[in-house]
Design a protein around this motif. Sequence first.
Motif, PDB file in Angstrom:
ATOM      1  N   ARG A 195       0.806  -1.223   0.000  1.00 36.50           N
ATOM      2  CA  ARG A 195       0.000   0.000   0.000  1.00 36.50           C
ATOM      3  C   ARG A 195       0.838   1.272   0.000  1.00 36.50           C
ATOM      4  NH1 ARG A 195      -4.861   1.586   0.427  1.00 36.50           N
ATOM      5  NH2 ARG A 195      -5.662  -0.550   0.505  1.00 36.50           N
ATOM      6  N   THR A 196       2.022   1.220   0.594  1.00 38.31           N
ATOM      7  CA  THR A 196       2.824   2.445   0.725  1.00 38.31           C
ATOM      8  C   THR A 196       3.948   2.546  -0.307  1.00 38.31           C
ATOM      9  OG1 THR A 196       4.319   1.445   2.342  1.00 38.31           O
ATOM     10  CG2 THR A 196       2.335   2.511   3.196  1.00 38.31           C
ATOM     11  N   GLY A 197       3.986   1.623  -1.257  1.00 33.29           N
ATOM     12  CA  GLY A 197       5.021   1.668  -2.278  1.00 33.29           C
ATOM     13  C   GLY A 197       6.097   0.616  -2.109  1.00 33.29           C
ATOM     14  N   ALA A 198       6.031  -0.138  -1.021  1.00 33.90           N
ATOM     15  CA  ALA A 198       6.875  -1.316  -0.795  1.00 33.90           C
ATOM     16  C   ALA A 198       5.987  -2.337  -0.118  1.00 33.90           C
ATOM     17  CB  ALA A 198       8.071  -0.972   0.092  1.00 33.90           C
ATOM     18  N   PHE A 199       6.370  -3.613  -0.184  1.00 31.03           N
ATOM     19  CA  PHE A 199       5.517  -4.609   0.465  1.00 31.03           C
ATOM     20  C   PHE A 199       5.411  -4.329   1.957  1.00 31.03           C
ATOM     21  CE2 PHE A 199       4.304  -8.495   2.526  1.00 31.03           C
ATOM     22  CZ  PHE A 199       3.372  -9.051   1.659  1.00 31.03           C
ATOM     23  N   GLY A 201       7.975  -7.121 -12.043  1.00 29.76           N
ATOM     24  CA  GLY A 201       8.981  -6.511 -11.187  1.00 29.76           C
ATOM     25  C   GLY A 201       8.424  -5.599 -10.115  1.00 29.76           C
ATOM     26  N   GLY A 202       7.222  -5.892  -9.628  1.00 27.34           N
ATOM     27  CA  GLY A 202       6.622  -5.075  -8.576  1.00 27.34           C
ATOM     28  C   GLY A 202       5.934  -3.825  -9.088  1.00 27.34           C
ATOM     29  N   ALA A 261       1.247   2.072  -6.569  1.00 27.58           N
ATOM     30  CA  ALA A 261       0.775   2.599  -5.278  1.00 27.58           C
ATOM     31  C   ALA A 261       1.510   3.881  -4.917  1.00 27.58           C
ATOM     32  CB  ALA A 261       0.965   1.548  -4.185  1.00 27.58           C
ATOM     33  N   ALA A 262       2.824   3.901  -5.142  1.00 30.01           N
ATOM     34  CA  ALA A 262       3.612   5.095  -4.824  1.00 30.01           C
ATOM     35  C   ALA A 262       3.208   6.267  -5.713  1.00 30.01           C
ATOM     36  CB  ALA A 262       5.098   4.791  -4.990  1.00 30.01           C
ATOM     37  N   GLU A 263       3.017   6.006  -7.001  1.00 34.83           N
ATOM     38  CA  GLU A 263       2.686   7.088  -7.940  1.00 34.83           C
ATOM     39  C   GLU A 263       1.293   7.649  -7.660  1.00 34.83           C
ATOM     40  OE1 GLU A 263       0.727   8.940 -11.136  1.00 34.83           O
ATOM     41  OE2 GLU A 263       0.372   6.796 -10.791  1.00 34.83           O
ATOM     42  N   ARG A 264       0.300   6.766  -7.477  1.00 33.90           N
ATOM     43  CA  ARG A 264      -1.058   7.238  -7.182  1.00 33.90           C
ATOM     44  C   ARG A 264      -1.111   7.919  -5.823  1.00 33.90           C
ATOM     45  NH1 ARG A 264      -3.966   4.121 -11.148  1.00 33.90           N
ATOM     46  NH2 ARG A 264      -2.459   4.251 -12.853  1.00 33.90           N
ATOM     47  N   GLY A 265      -0.325   7.396  -4.887  1.00 33.02           N
ATOM     48  CA  GLY A 265      -0.275   7.997  -3.574  1.00 33.02           C
ATOM     49  C   GLY A 265       0.336   9.383  -3.595  1.00 33.02           C
ATOM     50  N   ARG A 295      -1.089  13.521   6.452  1.00 26.41           N
ATOM     51  CA  ARG A 295      -0.067  12.588   6.946  1.00 26.41           C
ATOM     52  C   ARG A 295      -0.195  11.265   6.208  1.00 26.41           C
ATOM     53  NH1 ARG A 295      -2.210  14.859  11.592  1.00 26.41           N
ATOM     54  NH2 ARG A 295      -3.548  13.034  11.884  1.00 26.41           N
ATOM     55  N   GLY A 296       0.891  10.514   6.238  1.00 25.90           N
ATOM     56  CA  GLY A 296       0.867   9.178   5.658  1.00 25.90           C
ATOM     57  C   GLY A 296       1.772   9.041   4.456  1.00 25.90           C
ATOM     58  N   LYS A 297       1.641   7.915   3.791  1.00 22.39           N
ATOM     59  CA  LYS A 297       2.515   7.609   2.666  1.00 22.39           C
ATOM     60  C   LYS A 297       1.775   6.707   1.692  1.00 22.39           C
ATOM     61  CE  LYS A 297       7.181   5.887   1.675  1.00 22.39           C
ATOM     62  NZ  LYS A 297       8.409   5.307   2.254  1.00 22.39           N
ATOM     63  N   GLY A 298       2.081   6.871   0.409  1.00 26.21           N
ATOM     64  CA  GLY A 298       1.456   6.022  -0.602  1.00 26.21           C
ATOM     65  C   GLY A 298      -0.049   6.168  -0.565  1.00 26.21           C
ATOM     66  N   LEU A 299      -0.732   5.037  -0.505  1.00 20.19           N
ATOM     67  CA  LEU A 299      -2.189   5.032  -0.470  1.00 20.19           C
ATOM     68  C   LEU A 299      -2.699   4.709   0.930  1.00 20.19           C
ATOM     69  CD1 LEU A 299      -2.821   3.302  -3.889  1.00 20.19           C
ATOM     70  CD2 LEU A 299      -3.242   5.702  -3.306  1.00 20.19           C
ATOM     71  N   MET A 300      -2.012   5.274   1.920  1.00 21.79           N
ATOM     72  CA  MET A 300      -2.454   5.222   3.307  1.00 21.79           C
ATOM     73  C   MET A 300      -2.292   6.627   3.871  1.00 21.79           C
ATOM     74  SD  MET A 300      -1.203   2.734   6.399  1.00 21.79           S
ATOM     75  CE  MET A 300      -1.971   2.834   8.026  1.00 21.79           C
ATOM     76  N   LEU A 301      -3.313   7.453   3.631  1.00 22.35           N
ATOM     77  CA  LEU A 301      -3.222   8.876   3.926  1.00 22.35           C
ATOM     78  C   LEU A 301      -4.318   9.320   4.888  1.00 22.35           C
ATOM     79  CD1 LEU A 301      -2.562  10.169   0.302  1.00 22.35           C
ATOM     80  CD2 LEU A 301      -0.868   9.793   2.111  1.00 22.35           C
ATOM     81  N   GLY A 302      -3.994  10.337   5.658  1.00 18.78           N
ATOM     82  CA  GLY A 302      -4.960  10.929   6.569  1.00 18.78           C
ATOM     83  C   GLY A 302      -5.005  12.434   6.383  1.00 18.78           C
ATOM     84  N   LEU A 303      -6.204  12.986   6.389  1.00 18.24           N
ATOM     85  CA  LEU A 303      -6.411  14.438   6.281  1.00 18.24           C
ATOM     86  C   LEU A 303      -7.050  14.900   7.579  1.00 18.24           C
ATOM     87  CD1 LEU A 303      -6.445  17.069   4.593  1.00 18.24           C
ATOM     88  CD2 LEU A 303      -8.730  16.383   3.788  1.00 18.24           C
ATOM     89  N   GLU A 304      -6.312  15.703   8.348  1.00 15.64           N
ATOM     90  CA  GLU A 304      -6.819  16.159   9.638  1.00 15.64           C
ATOM     91  C   GLU A 304      -7.497  17.514   9.514  1.00 15.64           C
ATOM     92  OE1 GLU A 304      -5.486  16.965  14.293  1.00 15.64           O
ATOM     93  OE2 GLU A 304      -3.983  16.303  12.825  1.00 15.64           O
ATOM     94  N   PHE A 305      -8.720  17.595  10.034  1.00 14.67           N
ATOM     95  CA  PHE A 305      -9.464  18.844  10.100  1.00 14.67           C
ATOM     96  C   PHE A 305      -9.149  19.554  11.412  1.00 14.67           C
ATOM     97  CE2 PHE A 305     -11.629  16.578   6.857  1.00 14.67           C
ATOM     98  CZ  PHE A 305     -12.344  17.493   6.098  1.00 14.67           C
ATOM     99  N   ARG A 306      -9.278  20.848  11.399  1.00  9.10           N
ATOM    100  CA  ARG A 306      -9.055  21.612  12.624  1.00  9.10           C
ATOM    101  C   ARG A 306     -10.195  21.372  13.603  1.00  9.10           C
ATOM    102  NH1 ARG A 306      -4.625  24.396  12.565  1.00  9.10           N
ATOM    103  NH2 ARG A 306      -3.681  25.042  10.585  1.00  9.10           N
ATOM    104  N   ASP A 307      -9.880  21.543  14.879  1.00  3.31           N
ATOM    105  CA  ASP A 307     -10.854  21.317  15.939  1.00  3.31           C
ATOM    106  C   ASP A 307     -11.928  22.406  15.893  1.00  3.31           C
ATOM    107  OD1 ASP A 307     -12.197  20.590  18.203  1.00  3.31           O
ATOM    108  OD2 ASP A 307     -10.641  21.236  19.603  1.00  3.31           O
TER     109      ASP A 307
END
Length: 506
Positions: free
Chosen positions: A302-306, A375-376, A382-386, A408-420
């Motif tokens: 998911r993050t560009g490596a296994f 070749g993976g 995943a890295a490019e789309r991420g 925050r995050g890497k590849g296709l495991m990302l988080g978008l934090e909203f302000r409180d």
Amino acid sequence: MQNLLALLGIDVEYVRGEGNTLYFLDEAGREVPVIDYAGGYGALVLGHNHPEVVATAESFLRSGNPVLAQASRQPAAGRVLARLNEIVRREFGTTEPYYGVFSNSGAESVEVALKHAEFDRQLTVRGLLGEIAEHVERAREAVRSGAATLPDGPDVDVDALVDRVTAANAVVAARPPVLLALEGSFHGKLVGSVQLTHNAAYRTPFASMAAQVRFVPFDQPEAIAKIAEEERAVLLDLRLEDGHVRVVERDFPVFGALFMEVIQGEGGIREVTAEQARTIRQACTAIGCPVVVDEIQSGMGRTGAFFASSPIGLQADYYTLAKGLGGGITKTALTLIRGQRFRPEFDLVHSSTFAKDGLSLAVTLKVLDVLEAEGGQAYRQAAERGDRLTRLLRSLVAAYPQVLKEVRGKGLMLGLEFRDLSDAAAPRLREAARADMFGYVVSAYLLRAHRIRTFPTASAVNTLRFEPSIYLTDEETAALEAALRDVCARLGDQDEEAFFGPAAAH
């Protein structure tokens, strides 16, 4: 849970899934497409109903091969482990093999690591006590024969000394293990794994049922050394040196294991840096504490490596894998155990009826084939789309700084934090934020208004997760951008009616 879904207006039944799209039926019976950015909480790295994975499952079931044939030769399990060891060698540059214990879910794979680490610790303690017992008996015989003297002189009773040493060691040996985990961690909700999950709401009701955990501040891995000093325990040993019996201390293996995610999933998509990883590895090696890296959500490419831990150079003693391992079709999990730590006897004290079944193994082998093909190519994709998705989310943070905090995050495991928005002018937005429901309110609006499906992370509810498959398209990315711009604009205007509907009349 059904009541909560109904309250949010997202209690829909999905009738079909393909790629990054789910479908439900409207009142007229027509299919309504929904772009799925939740991705099965990270399980759908290959999307819904990947055709090659589905074909493999269908072929296996048509073949008549048994799904369940426990206590028999299962060469497919060996092939899965061989493929994974090839990946480990490639990503970590090691020749040391890893052994595997199959299970059925991510939480169970954590429990396997927890059990094996304690089994290993207990065998180590048993060996240490056996060695001390030999030393003690040798010292006793030497004193009785006159070949050695005791440290406090000839008037000391050697049997009394032996009794004191034995009694002191029995107390220390009965101590439960000390487990370590990072603050913000999430490792499941079973009896043992829930104690490794930092969120007190999940953990506290069951605190009396399992070994307790000391949580290491996420950004202060150097705290491990301080904890080690606080928890240090020793066994007493009797050594013969130059005709004298001396009482010496032997370090007792206090620590069961340290559990960590290199990208925290439910903790808000927070990344461990390479420097933090080095500090953790060095500190744990110094105290003989094995490191368990939970790759249940971050692994499988998911993050560009296994392994998400490989780019930061963190080689674990245990890896826990699940979610994407089943290709969105089967429930498959696996705990990899480093060769130098593996205890073969564990196979006789741990088992699972449905683990390592024929269907799951066939599917897992196909998933590994797809990920490793060309070749993976899947990892590069995943890295490019991420990267593309990350740039989009960062542009939104720059455009709406009063609403969005960070990505925050890497590849296709990302988080978008909203302000409180606990002090928002709009009362219903304010109440939702104070009730830790803000992320659910926003995700419900995205589904209703834009047919985009995502959820907040479980322990950081102001952070929305984005974990689509590697087949994310430009059109799906553009749809997300339009939807999030609308959300940010409405939040900036304090337009609570968009999220909750018209206020009730009084």
